[in-house]
Design an enzyme around this catalytic site. Structure first.
Site, PDB file in Angstrom:
ATOM      1  N   LYS A  62      15.917 -11.744  -4.296  1.00 46.29           N
ATOM      2  CA  LYS A  62      15.925 -10.730  -3.240  1.00 46.29           C
ATOM      3  C   LYS A  62      15.300 -11.265  -1.959  1.00 46.29           C
ATOM      4  O   LYS A  62      15.704 -10.898  -0.847  1.00 46.29           O
ATOM      5  CB  LYS A  62      15.188  -9.483  -3.722  1.00 46.29           C
ATOM      6  CG  LYS A  62      15.915  -8.733  -4.829  1.00 46.29           C
ATOM      7  CD  LYS A  62      15.144  -7.508  -5.284  1.00 46.29           C
ATOM      8  CE  LYS A  62      15.901  -6.753  -6.376  1.00 46.29           C
ATOM      9  NZ  LYS A  62      15.144  -5.565  -6.853  1.00 46.29           N
ATOM     10  N   ASP A  86       3.545 -11.648  -7.214  1.00 50.00           N
ATOM     11  CA  ASP A  86       3.580 -10.441  -8.029  1.00 50.00           C
ATOM     12  C   ASP A  86       2.188  -9.824  -8.018  1.00 50.00           C
ATOM     13  O   ASP A  86       1.260 -10.350  -8.649  1.00 50.00           O
ATOM     14  CB  ASP A  86       4.004 -10.778  -9.457  1.00 50.00           C
ATOM     15  CG  ASP A  86       4.063  -9.541 -10.353  1.00 50.00           C
ATOM     16  OD1 ASP A  86       3.825  -8.418  -9.860  1.00 50.00           O
ATOM     17  OD2 ASP A  86       4.341  -9.713 -11.558  1.00 50.00           O
ATOM     18  N   ASN A 112       1.659  -5.713   3.221  1.00 51.33           N
ATOM     19  CA  ASN A 112       2.509  -4.530   3.239  1.00 51.33           C
ATOM     20  C   ASN A 112       2.880  -4.039   1.845  1.00 51.33           C
ATOM     21  O   ASN A 112       3.151  -2.852   1.652  1.00 51.33           O
ATOM     22  CB  ASN A 112       3.785  -4.860   4.025  1.00 51.33           C
ATOM     23  CG  ASN A 112       4.901  -3.872   3.776  1.00 51.33           C
ATOM     24  OD1 ASN A 112       4.859  -2.737   4.229  1.00 51.33           O
ATOM     25  ND2 ASN A 112       5.912  -4.304   3.024  1.00 51.33           N
ATOM     26  N   TYR A 201      -1.130   7.974  -5.305  1.00 55.06           N
ATOM     27  CA  TYR A 201      -0.864   7.147  -4.128  1.00 55.06           C
ATOM     28  C   TYR A 201      -1.867   7.448  -3.017  1.00 55.06           C
ATOM     29  O   TYR A 201      -2.475   6.506  -2.469  1.00 55.06           O
ATOM     30  CB  TYR A 201       0.575   7.338  -3.643  1.00 55.06           C
ATOM     31  CG  TYR A 201       0.903   6.517  -2.413  1.00 55.06           C
ATOM     32  CD1 TYR A 201       1.008   5.129  -2.496  1.00 55.06           C
ATOM     33  CD2 TYR A 201       1.100   7.128  -1.180  1.00 55.06           C
ATOM     34  CE1 TYR A 201       1.301   4.378  -1.372  1.00 55.06           C
ATOM     35  CE2 TYR A 201       1.394   6.382  -0.059  1.00 55.06           C
ATOM     36  CZ  TYR A 201       1.492   5.003  -0.154  1.00 55.06           C
ATOM     37  OH  TYR A 201       1.774   4.249   0.967  1.00 55.06           O
ATOM     38  N   LYS A 205      -4.730   4.785  -1.461  1.00 54.60           N
ATOM     39  CA  LYS A 205      -4.883   4.480  -0.039  1.00 54.60           C
ATOM     40  C   LYS A 205      -6.285   4.821   0.460  1.00 54.60           C
ATOM     41  O   LYS A 205      -6.816   4.144   1.350  1.00 54.60           O
ATOM     42  CB  LYS A 205      -3.811   5.217   0.770  1.00 54.60           C
ATOM     43  CG  LYS A 205      -2.415   4.662   0.544  1.00 54.60           C
ATOM     44  CD  LYS A 205      -2.350   3.202   0.956  1.00 54.60           C
ATOM     45  CE  LYS A 205      -1.082   2.506   0.567  1.00 54.60           C
ATOM     46  NZ  LYS A 205      -1.044   1.098   0.993  1.00 54.60           N
TER      47      LYS A 205
END
Length: 327
Positions: A62, A86, A112, A201, A205
């Site tokens: 990819k 990974d 990112n 999530y 963060k």
């Protein structure tokens, strides 16, 4: 809680400006850049003159497809390299960092890569979002900080470590902190965390914010005496691969709430990657320094930050003995 009205104003009324900053001669590493925001940020940075852009991703296949796509759109070849990384494997993170240390220079490390799951799963020795978004992300950044400092001295520049965060860090107050015992043990307790799994999530963060702020406070202050800029950047609600596991209701909400296109959202990442010393230790939103979520700076938030940091340091020391001795 972060202001929902502020979120809507940002989504509906602000468009991140098209990047024009020069990256001429720079070497830029972008994690999670084979698709989504990372790939579009890589496209901008290649377009803006970078000498080398490293696409760091799990799938080499990819990554090569992303490289070909960016080369075709920018007309620039022999700029992008695809490196395997990974974040679900601490050994992979350490191997990647070791390889990166061999580069002549690193001007920007743009972290990112991340995951967002609304169901329980484990990766390595922690809940998956905690492993990928917090532990591996911080491990990579800290492993490469000595290299960034070395580059700063050698080339008389100010390298940047920019971590992609989110406004949703202000949408949680980390409910697991209220349980007795260690915080990370609580986060890894499926029975305890089950009622809050949809908050995972945002929690990851928030932990990322705590860890970055504490890292800067302990090892990278003050800004005018530390040669590397470390910042957090919020791209806003965007169409990206991050939402692939969120289901049709989330995709409907993206439409209603005015999600940014992947390209438009990626512009904020480029701003983070070009942030000046005024962004050091700060959170960026709408391409400028912004306030952290309200809980972060409360008395309880400050205590939770210290608790998070002390436990995270112990985990990182076990993964990589002597890690903090290098800073």
């Amino acid at each position: 809680m972060a202001s929902f009205a502020h979120f809507l104003r940002s989504q509906w009324l602000f468009t991140p400006p098209y990047p024009k900053q020069s990256f001429e001669g720079q070497t830029v590493i972008i994690t999670g850049s084979n698709t989504g925001l990372g790939r579009e940020a890589a496209r901008h940075i290649v377009r803006l003159g970078a000498e080398k852009v490293i696409i760091a991703c799990r799938s080499a296949e990819k990554g090569e497809a992303a490289r070909a796509n960016i080369e075709k759109s920018t007309g620039r070849t022999n700029v992008i390299e695809v490196w395997q990384l990974d974040l679900g494997s601490y050994d992979s993170v350490k191997e990647f960092a070791k390889r990166a240390e061999g580069l002549p220079r690193i001007d920007v490390l743009l972290e990112n890569a991340g995951i967002a799951k609304n169901y329980w799963s484990m990766i390595a020795d922690n809940e998956s979002c905690v492993t990928v978004n917090v532990i591996s992300t911080m491990l990579l950044g800290i492993l490469l900080l000595p290299k960034l400092k070395q580059v700063a001295t050698k080339y008389k520049i100010r390298p940047i470590l920019s971590i992609v965060n989110s406004e949703v860090h202000g949408y949680t107050q980390l409910p697991e902190r209220k349980a007795p015992g260690k915080l990370f043990d609580n986060l890894n307790d499926e029975k305890l965390s089950a009622p809050y799994v949809k908050e995972r999530y945002p929690v990851s963060k928030l932990l990322q914010v705590f860890a970055t702020r504490a890292l800067v406070d302990e090892y990278a202050s003050p800004a005018d005496q530390f040669p590397v800029t470390i910042n957090l950047v919020n791209p806003g609600l965007c169409y990206s691969e991050l939402s692939r596991e969120q289901g049709p209701m989330f995709r409907f909400m993206q439409i209603v709430l005015g999600a940014r296109s992947t390209e438009v959202g990626s512009r904020t990442l480029v701003w983070g990657a070009a942030g000046g010393p005024e962004t050091h230790g700060k959170y960026m939103s709408d391409c400028k320094v912004a306030e952290f979520g309200r809980f972060v700076t409360t008395e309880e938030g400050v205590k939770t930050q210290q608790r998070t940091w002390e436990e995270l340091k112990e985990k990182l020391k076990k993964i990589e003995p002597g890690l903090f001795d290098r800073l």
